[in-house]
Design a protein around this motif. Structure first.
Motif, PDB file in Angstrom:
ATOM      1  N   SER A   1       0.817  -1.226   0.000  1.00  0.00           N
ATOM      2  CA  SER A   1       0.000   0.000   0.000  1.00  0.00           C
ATOM      3  C   SER A   1       0.846   1.269   0.000  1.00  0.00           C
ATOM      4  CB  SER A   1      -0.983  -0.004   1.166  1.00  0.00           C
ATOM      5  OG  SER A   1      -0.285  -0.071   2.392  1.00  0.00           O
ATOM      6  N   LYS A   2       1.890   1.314   0.793  1.00  0.00           N
ATOM      7  CA  LYS A   2       2.735   2.508   0.862  1.00  0.00           C
ATOM      8  C   LYS A   2       3.405   2.767  -0.485  1.00  0.00           C
ATOM      9  CE  LYS A   2       6.630   4.545   3.270  1.00  0.00           C
ATOM     10  NZ  LYS A   2       7.956   4.212   3.717  1.00  0.00           N
ATOM     11  N   GLU A   3       3.974   1.729  -1.080  1.00  0.00           N
ATOM     12  CA  GLU A   3       4.663   1.869  -2.363  1.00  0.00           C
ATOM     13  C   GLU A   3       3.687   2.273  -3.473  1.00  0.00           C
ATOM     14  OE1 GLU A   3       7.151  -0.591   0.293  1.00  0.00           O
ATOM     15  OE2 GLU A   3       5.018  -0.584  -0.196  1.00  0.00           O
ATOM     16  N   PHE A   4       2.485   1.716  -3.460  1.00  0.00           N
ATOM     17  CA  PHE A   4       1.500   2.100  -4.469  1.00  0.00           C
ATOM     18  C   PHE A   4       1.091   3.556  -4.289  1.00  0.00           C
ATOM     19  CE2 PHE A   4       0.550  -2.514  -5.167  1.00  0.00           C
ATOM     20  CZ  PHE A   4       0.807  -2.513  -6.528  1.00  0.00           C
ATOM     21  N   ALA A   5       0.871   3.974  -3.064  1.00  0.00           N
ATOM     22  CA  ALA A   5       0.442   5.353  -2.800  1.00  0.00           C
ATOM     23  C   ALA A   5       1.520   6.366  -3.183  1.00  0.00           C
ATOM     24  CB  ALA A   5       0.069   5.510  -1.330  1.00  0.00           C
ATOM     25  N   GLU A   6       2.779   6.011  -2.967  1.00  0.00           N
ATOM     26  CA  GLU A   6       3.871   6.953  -3.192  1.00  0.00           C
ATOM     27  C   GLU A   6       4.453   6.923  -4.603  1.00  0.00           C
ATOM     28  OE1 GLU A   6       6.724   6.010  -0.164  1.00  0.00           O
ATOM     29  OE2 GLU A   6       5.485   6.868   1.424  1.00  0.00           O
ATOM     30  N   GLY A   7       4.351   5.791  -5.284  1.00  0.00           N
ATOM     31  CA  GLY A   7       5.088   5.674  -6.539  1.00  0.00           C
ATOM     32  C   GLY A   7       4.296   5.295  -7.772  1.00  0.00           C
TER      33      GLY A   7
END
Length: 183
Positions: free
Chosen positions: A171-177
């Motif tokens: 989730s963090k990687e999808f939201a940021e990148g």
């Protein structure tokens, strides 16, 4: 399971519903030399009629994918050169053995199918590696025929459930990148 017994610097994953084209493996192996930072290299997948099924994929912030080249002519110029992509479909993929061992292979949460390939690609980038689409490696893929007599909806169920698992895990990687889904 077979990867645990394999030897060599690379692991080759090839679906049972594929037919390889001439020089398919040579192109993958040459690309492995050309792109030493690549953890994963994948083939251009073709439909039986010769049009492109998959020339790599882009992932959106909700973990859904846009398959590049789908339905386009096999020799269309924008799909005839190697490039970095968010992921390649595991129907024909060459994976570095060192990387595979480092991440522990495919995440079993996606068994029996769907999203193991974008997941391991996300892991590659998290480990500073890249994922390369190899245009000169071509494979005809009889999409979804591995399911045999099972209902056509089976693969759609796995795809939906496992996309949710993929989004939860990264989730963090999808939201940021990753870009939002186009409207």
């Amino acid at each position: 399971a077979a990867a645990a017994h394999a030897r060599g610097r690379f692991l080759l994953f090839l679906n049972n519903d594929t037919v390889v084209m001439p020089n398919w493996l040579t192109a993958l192996m040459e690309a492995a030399k050309t792109y030493p930072d690549a953890a994963i290299l994948g083939s251009k997948l073709l439909y039986p009629d010769g049009t492109i099924q998959d020339a790599g994929a882009a992932l959106f912030e909700n973990a859904t994918a846009f398959i590049l080249g789908r339905g386009r002519p096999r020799h269309e110029p924008q799909f005839c050169f190697d490039r970095e992509v968010d992921y390649v479909t595991g129907a024909s993929a060459l994976i570095s053995r060192a990387f595979w061992d480092e991440v522990g292979g495919f995440d079993e949460r996606y068994a029996p199918a769907y999203c193991e390939d974008p997941d391991i690609a996300m892991a590659a980038r998290a480990h500073g590696c890249c994922v390369i689409f190899v245009a000169g490696s071509e494979v005809v893929h009889f999409e979804h025929s591995s399911y045999g007599a099972q209902l056509e909806t089976t693969w759609k169920i796995y795809q939906t459930v496992n996309t949710e698992k993929l989004l939860e895990k990264w989730s963090k990687e999808f939201a940021e990148g990753h870009l939002p889904v186009p409207t």
